[in-house]
Write an enzyme that holds these catalytic residues in place. Structure first.
Site, mmCIF file in Angstrom:
data_model
loop_
_atom_site.group_PDB
_atom_site.id
_atom_site.type_symbol
_atom_site.label_atom_id
_atom_site.label_comp_id
_atom_site.label_asym_id
_atom_site.label_seq_id
_atom_site.Cartn_x
_atom_site.Cartn_y
_atom_site.Cartn_z
ATOM 1 N N HIS A 204 -108.248 -0.058 -32.660
ATOM 2 C CA HIS A 204 -107.826 0.954 -33.628
ATOM 3 C C HIS A 204 -107.799 2.335 -32.991
ATOM 4 O O HIS A 204 -106.898 3.142 -33.262
ATOM 5 C CB HIS A 204 -108.785 0.955 -34.822
ATOM 6 N N HIS B 32 -117.395 -1.768 -35.112
ATOM 7 C CA HIS B 32 -117.574 -1.654 -33.666
ATOM 8 C C HIS B 32 -118.909 -0.982 -33.401
ATOM 9 O O HIS B 32 -119.462 -0.285 -34.251
ATOM 10 C CB HIS B 32 -116.455 -0.826 -33.033
ATOM 11 N N ASP C 276 -118.033 1.239 -28.159
ATOM 12 C CA ASP C 276 -116.618 0.867 -28.245
ATOM 13 C C ASP C 276 -115.747 2.079 -28.546
ATOM 14 O O ASP C 276 -114.639 2.221 -28.012
ATOM 15 C CB ASP C 276 -116.410 -0.187 -29.334
#
Length: 309
Positions: free
Chosen positions: A180, A221, A225
């Site tokens: 994302h 996450h 990350d």
């Protein structure tokens, strides 16, 4: 009133037709790059699905972000996805604005060739990273006791190459680094360079920061990350952006297709050899901006002194 609306509608339709014709010519010339970029997106999807077979649920790792940010909970996990969808949809719509708006600064086809190159460079590093080490997923469907935490072995080889929407929403194992954030940062950096509204640029960066915090608060996450995505994506985009040829300047609305530098030089030399002077206005319209579009808030219109005035 109806005459005015009809006239504006006619102008809009002519603009859409002209822009479509231009973009189709560019599409025929660059379709291989677009197709290659889409194939790379498919490969990234297969890799994310493949690592799900290796994922094994386990205790959630210690994370500073989880201590600092309150957990939104599974019932509010949609908030981060909503913000990401807004960023994604807004950028896609903006790339097609030359078909409608008069201030045509970019070519849609050429811009998407560039964006897909950025995405591919980042996703290659992402695939290498999450296949190197599989971490226990912190998301709710990746925890122990969830039926989505592991994938059963495929019944046949064709099942491996099929990407289903449920697999995209309930993937596990593809953690470092956030996909994302890859899309969001690539889109915002692209608008930062080719967009014209300073206020929108500031809002876009603020939205990405908020999305980063929401991803951690939603436990989709780990903090690492998101942090790795921030510096990796920016470095990759910076490197690839300097290697790719710059987008042509669309400040002159008379150009339907980008004109190469060699053709411009030949045209100007031809005028000089024939005793014709080169129009100064033509030089101004061809001023190179290195692909960067001036922000509307900073544009200052000046006219050179002519005839001794």
């Amino acid at each position: 009133m109806s005459f005015y609306i009809g006239r504006e509608a006619s102008k809009l339709w002519k603009r859409i037709c002209a822009e479509t014709s231009t973009e189709l010519k560019l599409l025929f010339e660059n379709w291989k790059y677009l197709l290659g970029g889409l194939i790379c997106q498919y490969i990234h999807g297969l890799a994310a699905r493949g690592v799900h077979y290796f994922h094994r649920p386990g205790p959630i790792l210690q994370d500073v972000g989880y201590y600092l940010l309150p957990e939104l909970g599974i019932e509010r996990a949609y908030i981060s996805e909503t913000v990401f969808t807004f960023i994604f949809a807004s950028f896609v719509l903006w790339t097609f604005h030359p078909f409608i708006l008069k201030n045509k600064k970019i070519y849609t086809v050429l811009l998407w060739c560039r964006v897909l190159a950025f995405l591919f460079g980042c996703q290659i590093l992402r695939i290498i990273t999450f296949y190197s080490t599989q971490l226990p997923g912190p998301n709710y469907h990746c925890r122990e006791g969830s039926k989505f935490a592991t994938l059963p072995l495929p019944d046949n080889i064709l099942e491996v190459f099929v990407i289903i929407p449920r697999g995209v929403l309930y993937g596990c194992g593809d953690l470092i680094f956030s996909s994302h954030m890859i899309f969001s940062l690539v889109f915002v950096r692209t608008y930062q360079k080719y967009g014209t509204r300073r206020f929108i640029k500031q809002c876009a960066w603020l939205t990405v920061i908020i999305q980063s915090l929401l991803i951690i608060a939603s436990r989709k996450h780990y903090t690492v990350d998101v942090v790795v995505a921030w510096y990796t994506v920016n470095l990759v985009v910076y490197f690839i952006d300097h290697k790719l040829p710059e987008l042509p300047d669309r400040s002159s609305s008379a150009l339907l297709l980008p004109v190469s530098k060699d053709s411009r030089v030949k045209e100007e030399n031809h005028k000089l050899l024939n005793g014709n002077s080169v129009d100064q206005a033509d030089w101004r319209s061809r001023t190179q901006t290195n692909g960067k579009v001036q922000e509307l808030a900073n544009v200052v219109h000046t006219e050179p002194a002519m005839n001794g005035q």
